[in-house]
Design a protein around this motif. Sequence first.
Motif: not given
Length: 445
Positions: A119-120, A164-165, A195-197, A217-218
């Motif tokens: 995520x980061x 998320x973020x 958001x992303x995955x 996507x926001x």
Amino acid sequence: MAQDICSSPGHGDLPAPALQMHPAAAQEGEQVLVWCIPAWKSPVTQIIFCKDGVQVHSLKAQKGKGSYYMLFTMTTGSAGTFSCGYQHKDNSNRVRNSALSASQNLHLTGAAVMAQDICSSPGHGDPPAPVFQMSPAAAQEGEQVLVRCITGWKSPVTQIIFCKDGVQVHSLKAQKGKGSYYMLFTMTTGSAGTFSCGYQHKDNSNRVRNSALSASQNLRLTGAAVMAQDICSSPGHGDLQAPSLFLNTSAVQEGEQVLFRCQIFPKSPATQIIFCKDGVQVHSLKAQQGKGSYYMLFTVMSGSAGTFTCGYQHKDNSNRVRNSALSAPTNLSVTGSGSSSQAGTSTAGITPTDLQTNCRDITIGLVVISLLLLAATTYSFVRKGACRERCQRQQQVPSHEAEVTEDNEIQYSTIAHVGHKRPGRQELISNTEYAPVRPSRSQPR
């Protein structure tokens, strides 16, 4: 003292124990064993385990025992710096601390670490990125949002990660042959963000590989409450045509009432009318189809002075809200008993009231005044009629005596003698003449 021994490692006067840990790195869900070994002949009554300078566990010491254990399951918050110490309490309840042991670090490894990394560090994965979808992209508080992560058909996947973020918010265990994974949640004020995955693959040696992250996507939070604030604080961001604001007076005294009118165009798609003061919403009204004028009536107080505007919003069937541009600003000054107020004062003095309630009060007052005027007019007519009737009766009776007979003839009697000497009855009769007289047309019958 337990708190002191963890936060002040060099202040103990008893010799430090030894700390051992196994393993020094663990995945989430694995067990970690930490044990503390005080000196053989140390006067011990309590064993203290510390993590990052804070006590996390304690044990009562037993005579002749040399090793004390703490066993726990590894979680995402378990990583840190561990140490231990002990205390001795004498018969007078005085407590002495030992010096702390040498510290040891516990590391979190495996899928949990890699999930944080994915995520980061969105560009550090080597398998291809999945596809990310979201519906809707803007929602009100309380509505549900569905997020979908689509992996490649032949991608080696063991874990799906939703971000998320830049922080993991959800994960799912992958299933063989499955390509789509979902996250469903209810929208709250803190749900808006980016958001992303991604996904991970763990081989037989527990080595984890991360995919690249999907395109982000926001998610936006919408609704009347949010947009109402935006329309007042961001006057130039509305795409609908601005309304007009009218004020019945620009300078008033405290206690007087002020009427604002927000005029929209007849064909404007309005669902909510917003009144603003100094960039903050102070009143709102639900719009009605075909109605062009909306009012705000309030009693002026010392803090009511400021700059007023109005605008409107339109919400479509998908609950998407559009703002109008704000009206041209109008300034209100307060004079009289208080000092003259300038624009930009607090909105605490504004007390908007329902225009319908005020109109009802005004109507009741007008009805009472009308009844009072009607009563006064009626009383005046009654008195005037009574006077006219009395005056006409007085005019119909002459200065001499008259007697009305049963056949409507009036007999007049003439007074033939006025003086001290009264004539005799016979003389008075012989000198009196009677003449019948018919009533004239001007006299009432």
